[in-house]
Write a protein that holds these residues in place. Structure first.
Motif, PDB file in Angstrom:
ATOM      1  N   THR A  58       0.828  -1.211   0.000  1.00 29.02           N
ATOM      2  CA  THR A  58       0.000   0.000   0.000  1.00 29.02           C
ATOM      3  C   THR A  58       0.859   1.256   0.000  1.00 29.02           C
ATOM      4  O   THR A  58       0.575   2.228  -0.719  1.00 29.02           O
ATOM      5  N   GLU A  59       1.928   1.250   0.804  1.00 30.07           N
ATOM      6  CA  GLU A  59       2.817   2.413   0.843  1.00 30.07           C
ATOM      7  C   GLU A  59       3.530   2.603  -0.494  1.00 30.07           C
ATOM      8  O   GLU A  59       3.647   3.731  -0.994  1.00 30.07           O
ATOM      9  N   MET A  60       3.996   1.522  -1.073  1.00 32.75           N
ATOM     10  CA  MET A  60       4.688   1.616  -2.361  1.00 32.75           C
ATOM     11  C   MET A  60       3.760   2.167  -3.445  1.00 32.75           C
ATOM     12  O   MET A  60       4.159   3.007  -4.254  1.00 32.75           O
ATOM     13  N   ARG A  61       2.533   1.697  -3.451  1.00 28.86           N
ATOM     14  CA  ARG A  61       1.574   2.171  -4.457  1.00 28.86           C
ATOM     15  C   ARG A  61       1.194   3.628  -4.194  1.00 28.86           C
ATOM     16  O   ARG A  61       1.037   4.417  -5.135  1.00 28.86           O
ATOM     17  N   ALA A  62       1.050   3.995  -2.921  1.00 26.68           N
ATOM     18  CA  ALA A  62       0.723   5.382  -2.584  1.00 26.68           C
ATOM     19  C   ALA A  62       1.784   6.334  -3.119  1.00 26.68           C
ATOM     20  O   ALA A  62       1.466   7.402  -3.664  1.00 26.68           O
ATOM     21  N   ILE A  63       3.044   5.950  -2.975  1.00 29.33           N
ATOM     22  CA  ILE A  63       4.132   6.797  -3.470  1.00 29.33           C
ATOM     23  C   ILE A  63       4.000   6.999  -4.974  1.00 29.33           C
ATOM     24  O   ILE A  63       4.109   8.125  -5.481  1.00 29.33           O
ATOM     25  N   ARG A  64       3.775   5.917  -5.683  1.00 24.91           N
ATOM     26  CA  ARG A  64       3.648   5.996  -7.149  1.00 24.91           C
ATOM     27  C   ARG A  64       2.500   6.921  -7.543  1.00 24.91           C
ATOM     28  O   ARG A  64       2.615   7.729  -8.479  1.00 24.91           O
ATOM     29  N   ILE A  65       1.376   6.799  -6.857  1.00 25.50           N
ATOM     30  CA  ILE A  65       0.192   7.593  -7.195  1.00 25.50           C
ATOM     31  C   ILE A  65       0.448   9.077  -6.957  1.00 25.50           C
ATOM     32  O   ILE A  65       0.188   9.924  -7.828  1.00 25.50           O
ATOM     33  N   ILE A  66       0.941   9.414  -5.774  1.00 22.89           N
ATOM     34  CA  ILE A  66       1.120  10.826  -5.435  1.00 22.89           C
ATOM     35  C   ILE A  66       2.212  11.463  -6.282  1.00 22.89           C
ATOM     36  O   ILE A  66       2.093  12.612  -6.730  1.00 22.89           O
ATOM     37  N   GLU A  67       3.294  10.718  -6.523  1.00 21.24           N
ATOM     38  CA  GLU A  67       4.364  11.251  -7.365  1.00 21.24           C
ATOM     39  C   GLU A  67       3.881  11.497  -8.791  1.00 21.24           C
ATOM     40  O   GLU A  67       4.361  12.430  -9.456  1.00 21.24           O
ATOM     41  N   PRO A 113       1.525  -2.871 -10.155  1.00 21.19           N
ATOM     42  CA  PRO A 113       1.120  -2.810 -11.561  1.00 21.19           C
ATOM     43  C   PRO A 113       1.124  -1.375 -12.068  1.00 21.19           C
ATOM     44  O   PRO A 113       1.096  -0.417 -11.273  1.00 21.19           O
ATOM     45  N   PRO A 114       1.169  -1.178 -13.372  1.00 16.04           N
ATOM     46  CA  PRO A 114       1.102   0.187 -13.927  1.00 16.04           C
ATOM     47  C   PRO A 114      -0.149   0.912 -13.458  1.00 16.04           C
ATOM     48  O   PRO A 114      -1.218   0.310 -13.299  1.00 16.04           O
ATOM     49  N   LEU A 115      -0.008   2.199 -13.221  1.00 15.05           N
ATOM     50  CA  LEU A 115      -1.153   2.985 -12.764  1.00 15.05           C
ATOM     51  C   LEU A 115      -2.117   3.242 -13.918  1.00 15.05           C
ATOM     52  O   LEU A 115      -1.704   3.330 -15.084  1.00 15.05           O
ATOM     53  N   PRO A 116      -3.411   3.392 -13.617  1.00 16.36           N
ATOM     54  CA  PRO A 116      -4.377   3.744 -14.661  1.00 16.36           C
ATOM     55  C   PRO A 116      -4.030   5.087 -15.290  1.00 16.36           C
ATOM     56  O   PRO A 116      -3.341   5.923 -14.692  1.00 16.36           O
ATOM     57  N   SER A 117      -4.513   5.305 -16.488  1.00 15.58           N
ATOM     58  CA  SER A 117      -4.200   6.551 -17.192  1.00 15.58           C
ATOM     59  C   SER A 117      -4.846   7.767 -16.533  1.00 15.58           C
ATOM     60  O   SER A 117      -4.305   8.878 -16.588  1.00 15.58           O
ATOM     61  N   THR A 122      -7.483   8.068  -9.902  1.00 12.38           N
ATOM     62  CA  THR A 122      -6.713   7.106  -9.120  1.00 12.38           C
ATOM     63  C   THR A 122      -6.322   7.698  -7.774  1.00 12.38           C
ATOM     64  O   THR A 122      -6.395   7.034  -6.734  1.00 12.38           O
ATOM     65  N   PHE A 123      -5.911   8.980  -7.772  1.00 15.89           N
ATOM     66  CA  PHE A 123      -5.568   9.630  -6.514  1.00 15.89           C
ATOM     67  C   PHE A 123      -6.794   9.762  -5.618  1.00 15.89           C
ATOM     68  O   PHE A 123      -6.713   9.556  -4.403  1.00 15.89           O
ATOM     69  N   ILE A 124      -7.933  10.102  -6.198  1.00 18.94           N
ATOM     70  CA  ILE A 124      -9.151  10.241  -5.393  1.00 18.94           C
ATOM     71  C   ILE A 124      -9.551   8.898  -4.790  1.00 18.94           C
ATOM     72  O   ILE A 124      -9.906   8.814  -3.608  1.00 18.94           O
ATOM     73  N   ASP A 125      -9.477   7.838  -5.580  1.00 22.17           N
ATOM     74  CA  ASP A 125      -9.754   6.501  -5.040  1.00 22.17           C
ATOM     75  C   ASP A 125      -8.796   6.181  -3.890  1.00 22.17           C
ATOM     76  O   ASP A 125      -9.204   5.633  -2.857  1.00 22.17           O
ATOM     77  N   PHE A 126      -7.524   6.504  -4.079  1.00 20.43           N
ATOM     78  CA  PHE A 126      -6.534   6.275  -3.031  1.00 20.43           C
ATOM     79  C   PHE A 126      -6.891   7.051  -1.768  1.00 20.43           C
ATOM     80  O   PHE A 126      -6.808   6.531  -0.642  1.00 20.43           O
ATOM     81  N   GLY A 127      -7.294   8.308  -1.919  1.00 19.78           N
ATOM     82  CA  GLY A 127      -7.625   9.140  -0.763  1.00 19.78           C
ATOM     83  C   GLY A 127      -8.795   8.605   0.034  1.00 19.78           C
ATOM     84  O   GLY A 127      -8.743   8.536   1.273  1.00 19.78           O
ATOM     85  N   TYR A 128      -9.865   8.214  -0.667  1.00 21.90           N
ATOM     86  CA  TYR A 128     -11.007   7.643   0.051  1.00 21.90           C
ATOM     87  C   TYR A 128     -10.646   6.316   0.690  1.00 21.90           C
ATOM     88  O   TYR A 128     -11.115   5.988   1.793  1.00 21.90           O
ATOM     89  N   GLY A 129      -9.796   5.534   0.023  1.00 25.31           N
ATOM     90  CA  GLY A 129      -9.339   4.290   0.613  1.00 25.31           C
ATOM     91  C   GLY A 129      -8.566   4.537   1.891  1.00 25.31           C
ATOM     92  O   GLY A 129      -8.707   3.798   2.878  1.00 25.31           O
ATOM     93  N   GLU A 130      -7.746   5.582   1.900  1.00 24.83           N
ATOM     94  CA  GLU A 130      -6.983   5.912   3.100  1.00 24.83           C
ATOM     95  C   GLU A 130      -7.908   6.358   4.229  1.00 24.83           C
ATOM     96  O   GLU A 130      -7.649   6.067   5.404  1.00 24.83           O
ATOM     97  N   CYS A 131      -8.999   7.035   3.892  1.00 24.24           N
ATOM     98  CA  CYS A 131      -9.985   7.421   4.909  1.00 24.24           C
ATOM     99  C   CYS A 131     -10.586   6.192   5.579  1.00 24.24           C
ATOM    100  O   CYS A 131     -10.712   6.130   6.808  1.00 24.24           O
ATOM    101  N   VAL A 132     -10.966   5.187   4.764  1.00 26.52           N
ATOM    102  CA  VAL A 132     -11.559   3.964   5.305  1.00 26.52           C
ATOM    103  C   VAL A 132     -10.533   3.193   6.129  1.00 26.52           C
ATOM    104  O   VAL A 132     -10.809   2.773   7.262  1.00 26.52           O
ATOM    105  N   ASP A 133      -9.340   3.002   5.573  1.00 28.17           N
ATOM    106  CA  ASP A 133      -8.295   2.250   6.276  1.00 28.17           C
ATOM    107  C   ASP A 133      -7.948   2.905   7.615  1.00 28.17           C
ATOM    108  O   ASP A 133      -7.750   2.218   8.629  1.00 28.17           O
ATOM    109  N   SER A 134      -7.851   4.227   7.627  1.00 28.54           N
ATOM    110  CA  SER A 134      -7.454   4.925   8.839  1.00 28.54           C
ATOM    111  C   SER A 134      -8.525   4.839   9.915  1.00 28.54           C
ATOM    112  O   SER A 134      -8.225   4.601  11.092  1.00 28.54           O
TER     113      SER A 134
END
Length: 300
Positions: A58-67, A113-117, A122-134
């Motif tokens: 999750t951390e590795m993917r988060a880095i890729r998304i935000i970068e 895996p490669p990020l969606p185009s 993708t970032f918004i999905d990640f953000g809401y996922g982080e809200c649920v996980d947290s």
């Protein structure tokens, strides 16, 4: 009635949530934290927890998304805050990798895996996922600490991660409101359905992870939710929901009330507690008509 909060999408709102995030950044080196020595029982218990691989992934993917997303942001202050978030996620990865190496935890290699185009979505999905996980993580973290699952010194180290997750959630919730307002979608008629849609996607993704882990239980890493409950005497779903609510509120109360806060998950948890027949403590109750409160939550 005015709440005193700056209007979402305004320059004042942008300044508030970006500066709050940037100014609350902590300086530390993961490898130099006060990592405790564990006795054989605690060490084995730590090694048997199956989610370290998922946390690292999750951390590795988060880095890729935000970068990937940060360079697309035209506003320099928001971009600066996003770049700082990426830096903190890179530090989270270092912390988890150090924990895995220090305590001899065995994980399987897993590619990102490669990020969606559509990187914005993708970032918004990640953000809401982080809200649920947290939200769920706050509750589990409290129950695990109270149960003595690991030594207090280990929870003190992991508390740094939990504290930064609070900041990330607050930043994302405010950025999302600012982003929607800047695109002319700040009205409740848009924000409510959009939030419900993205939260549903985040919950579905979490369920998918749980099912995948359940299918892997035959590989000798059988640490199920039932076993976790056995290690925490008195564990109940109702108790978990109460812990999530209390910890979520306690952690958010450490930040300014002018910042927008996530409302959907706490409201859902209160509703679930009512369904279980569990009495909701006075300081966790929501006043007023239920439907009016739900609408208010969706607007937020």
């Amino acid at each position: 009635m005015a709440t005193g909060k700056p209007k979402a999408g305004s320059a004042e709102h942008r300044e508030l949530f970006c500066r709050s995030f940037i100014d609350s950044h902590l300086q530390f080196e993961p490898e130099r934290l006060a990592w405790p020595e564990l006795d054989p029982v605690m060490l084995q218990r730590l090694r048997e927890v199956p989610f370290w691989q998922e946390v690292l992934y999750t951390e590795m993917r988060a880095i890729r998304i935000i970068e990937a997303f940060a360079p697309t942001i035209p506003d320099p202050l928001v971009r600066e805050a996003m770049e700082l978030m990426a830096e903190e996620e890179r530090r989270h990865e270092r912390l988890v990798r150090h924990l895995i190496a220090r305590y001899g935890i065995v994980i399987e290699a897993r590619d990102i895996p490669p990020l969606p185009s559509d990187i914005e979505r993708t970032f918004i999905d990640f953000g809401y996922g982080e809200c649920v996980d947290s939200f769920l993580g706050f509750g589990f973290f409290r129950l695990a600490r109270e149960s003595g699952f690991l030594p207090p010194e280990m929870f003190d180290v992991l508390e740094i991660l939990m504290g930064e997750e609070v900041r990330h959630v607050l930043f994302f919730v405010n950025w999302m409101a600012w982003h929607q307002a800047r695109r002319g979608r700040g009205a409740a008629a848009w924000r409510g359905p959009a939030s419900a849609w993205y939260y549903a996607r985040a919950v579905a993704a979490l369920v998918g992870v749980a099912l995948r882990n359940a299918r892997q239980q035959g590989n000798g890493r059988e640490f199920s939710a039932t076993q976790a409950a056995g290690l925490m005497p008195g564990f109940t779903v109702g108790g978990l929901l109460e812990a999530c609510l209390e910890e979520n509120r306690r952690r958010l109360d450490g930040y300014g009330r002018d910042l927008l806060r996530p409302l959907f998950l706490p409201a859902l948890a209160r509703f679930a507690l009512r369904l279980t027949g569990r009495r909701i403590p006075e300081d966790m109750r929501e006043e007023g008509n239920l439907m009016r409160r739900v609408w208010t939550v969706l607007r937020g």
